[in-house]
Design an enzyme around this catalytic site. Structure first.
Site, PDB file in Angstrom:
ATOM      1  N   PHE A  36       0.736  -1.350  -0.260  1.00  0.00           N
ATOM      2  CA  PHE A  36       0.177  -0.082  -0.080  1.00  0.00           C
ATOM      3  C   PHE A  36       0.775   1.110  -0.009  1.00  0.00           C
ATOM      4  O   PHE A  36       0.453   2.319  -0.470  1.00  0.00           O
ATOM      5  CB  PHE A  36      -0.689  -0.003   1.065  1.00  0.00           C
ATOM      6  N   ARG A  37       2.148   1.161   0.479  1.00  0.00           N
ATOM      7  CA  ARG A  37       2.905   2.380   0.412  1.00  0.00           C
ATOM      8  C   ARG A  37       3.207   2.698  -0.751  1.00  0.00           C
ATOM      9  O   ARG A  37       3.782   3.964  -1.164  1.00  0.00           O
ATOM     10  CB  ARG A  37       4.220   2.099   1.335  1.00  0.00           C
ATOM     11  N   HIS A 123       1.867  -5.909  12.789  1.00  0.00           N
ATOM     12  CA  HIS A 123       0.995  -4.704  12.415  1.00  0.00           C
ATOM     13  C   HIS A 123      -0.399  -5.027  12.426  1.00  0.00           C
ATOM     14  O   HIS A 123      -1.074  -4.086  11.832  1.00  0.00           O
ATOM     15  CB  HIS A 123       1.401  -4.152  11.015  1.00  0.00           C
ATOM     16  N   CYS A 131     -15.505  -2.549  17.319  1.00  0.00           N
ATOM     17  CA  CYS A 131     -16.354  -1.220  17.600  1.00  0.00           C
ATOM     18  C   CYS A 131     -15.590  -0.496  18.642  1.00  0.00           C
ATOM     19  O   CYS A 131     -14.990  -1.148  19.683  1.00  0.00           O
ATOM     20  CB  CYS A 131     -17.486  -1.694  18.076  1.00  0.00           C
ATOM     21  N   CYS A 134     -18.101  -0.407  22.159  1.00  0.00           N
ATOM     22  CA  CYS A 134     -18.206  -1.784  22.740  1.00  0.00           C
ATOM     23  C   CYS A 134     -17.531  -2.946  22.479  1.00  0.00           C
ATOM     24  O   CYS A 134     -17.550  -3.881  23.088  1.00  0.00           O
ATOM     25  CB  CYS A 134     -19.968  -2.392  22.564  1.00  0.00           C
ATOM     26  N   CYS A 152     -21.291  -0.025  14.269  1.00  0.00           N
ATOM     27  CA  CYS A 152     -21.489  -1.176  14.797  1.00  0.00           C
ATOM     28  C   CYS A 152     -23.047  -1.408  14.969  1.00  0.00           C
ATOM     29  O   CYS A 152     -23.680  -0.496  15.543  1.00  0.00           O
ATOM     30  CB  CYS A 152     -20.989  -1.139  16.129  1.00  0.00           C
ATOM     31  N   CYS A 155     -24.169  -1.304  18.914  1.00  0.00           N
ATOM     32  CA  CYS A 155     -24.346   0.157  19.586  1.00  0.00           C
ATOM     33  C   CYS A 155     -24.199   1.436  18.608  1.00  0.00           C
ATOM     34  O   CYS A 155     -24.216   2.677  19.250  1.00  0.00           O
ATOM     35  CB  CYS A 155     -23.293   0.150  20.672  1.00  0.00           C
TER      36      CYS A 155
HETATM   37 ZN    ZN Z   1     -20.404  -1.466  19.472  1.00  0.00          ZN
END
Ligand code: ZN
Length: 246
Positions: A36-37, A123, A131, A134, A152, A155
Site C-alpha cells: 500500500f506504500r 502490524h 467497535c 463496545c 457497529c 451500539c
Molecule cells: Zn459497538
C-alpha cells in the site's frame, strides 16, 4: 558438484530444526496484494490536499478524516478474495517436521489461511475489526460491505481495524515474542522486505543462529549480513526447490 543458490537454500532448511520466517509485503505481491506504500496519494476532498499513503494510514488522519481513511483502506489495504500463494503454503508445510515461527509485517492474514499456526502479526490484521465503543468484533467482509465509515450494529459506534497505524505503538507482547523466537532460531529467513519498516531492522540483530537467509527481488542494505542472498521472485525460488523431503 557446485550447488546453486536454490540448492543451498534447500540444504540450509533441511539442516534447520527451529526456523523463523520474517516476511514483508513482497511475499503477498504474488497473491495480488500490492504494497500500500506504493499507492498514489489520495486526494482529500475537504482539505484539497494530497496525502501520502503513510499520512493516510496514521492515527491522526484516522481520527480527523475517518471517511477518507476508509476510502483508501478499502481500496488499497483490504483484499478479501486474495489467496495464499506457493510461498505461504511452503512455509506452512514446514511445520510437519520443524519448529516454525512466522513474524510478519503483513496485515492480510494469508499465512494463517495457508495453515501456519504460529504467526506473530506485528502490524495487526485486516481480518479483525473492533467497535470503538463496545469492542464487538467484525471481520473484513463486514467492513467491505459497509458504505463509508462502518458502524457497529449493536451500539452505533465507529468500527476501527485492528491494524497498527502510523503513530500508534506496536503490541509489546508481540515484539517480545518475536525477539524470543529470533533468539532461539537456528535459521532466520527474511522474505520480501527491505527491512526499512520499523522495527524489522532492529530484530535481525538478535539472531544468533547458523544461517541468515535473505530473499528479496532487489538488493537490500542488509545483504552483506546474510549467509545466503537470493535476489529473485519468491515464487520462482519455491518452484526451484524440490519440496519433497524438506
Ligand atoms: Zn459497538
Amino acid at each position: 558438484m557446485v550447488m546453486n543458490e536454490f540448492e543451498i537454500f534447500k540444504s540450509m532448511i533441511n539442516h534447520s530444526r527451529n526456523i523463523v520466517f520474517f516476511t514483508g509485503a513482497g511475499i503477498s505481491v504474488p497473491s495480488g496484494i500490492p504494497d500500500f506504500r506504493s499507492a498514489d496519494g489520495l486526494y482529500n476532498q475537504k482539505s484539497k490536499y494530497t496525502y501520502s499513503p503513510e499520512e493516510i494510514v496514521s492515527h491522526t488522519y484516522y481520527m480527523n478524516h475517518k471517511e477518507d481513511f476508509y476510502e483508501f483502506y478499502k481500496a488499497k489495504m483490504v483484499y478479501p478474495t486474495a489467496k495464499p500463494n506457493l510461498a505461504h503454503k511452503y512455509i506452512a508445510s514446514l511445520e510437519n517436521n520443524k519448529h516454525v515461527t512466522v513474524i510478519t509485517q503483513n496485515i492480510d492474514g494469508l499465512h494463517q489461511e495457508a495453515g501456519s499456526s504460529n504467526v506473530i502479526e506485528l502490524h495487526g490484521s485486516v481480518k479483525r475489526n473492533y467497535c470503538e465503543k463496545c469492542h464487538a468484533f467484525y471481520d473484513d467482509k463486514f467492513i467491505m460491505a459497509q458504505a463509508g465509515v462502518p458502524k457497529c450494529p449493536k451500539c452505533g459506534g465507529d468500527i476501527k481495524p485492528d491494524v497498527v497505524l502510523y503513530e500508534e505503538s506496536l503490541d509489546e507482547e508481540n515484539i517480545n515474542n518475536a525477539i524470543q523466537a529470533i533468539m532461539k532460531a537456528d535459521t532466520l529467513v527474511v522474505i520480501g522486505t527491505s527491512l526499512v519498516v520499523y522495527p524489522a531492522a532492529g530484530f535481525i540483530r538478535y539472531f544468533k543462529g547458523n544461517a541468515l537467509i535473505c530473499i528479496n527481488k532487489t538488493k537490500t542494505s542488509y545483504d552483506s549480513m546474510c549467509d545466503l542472498v537470493i535476489n529473485d521472485d519468491i515464487i520462482n525460488v519455491i518452484k526451484n526447490i524440490d519440496e519433497k523431503g524438506i
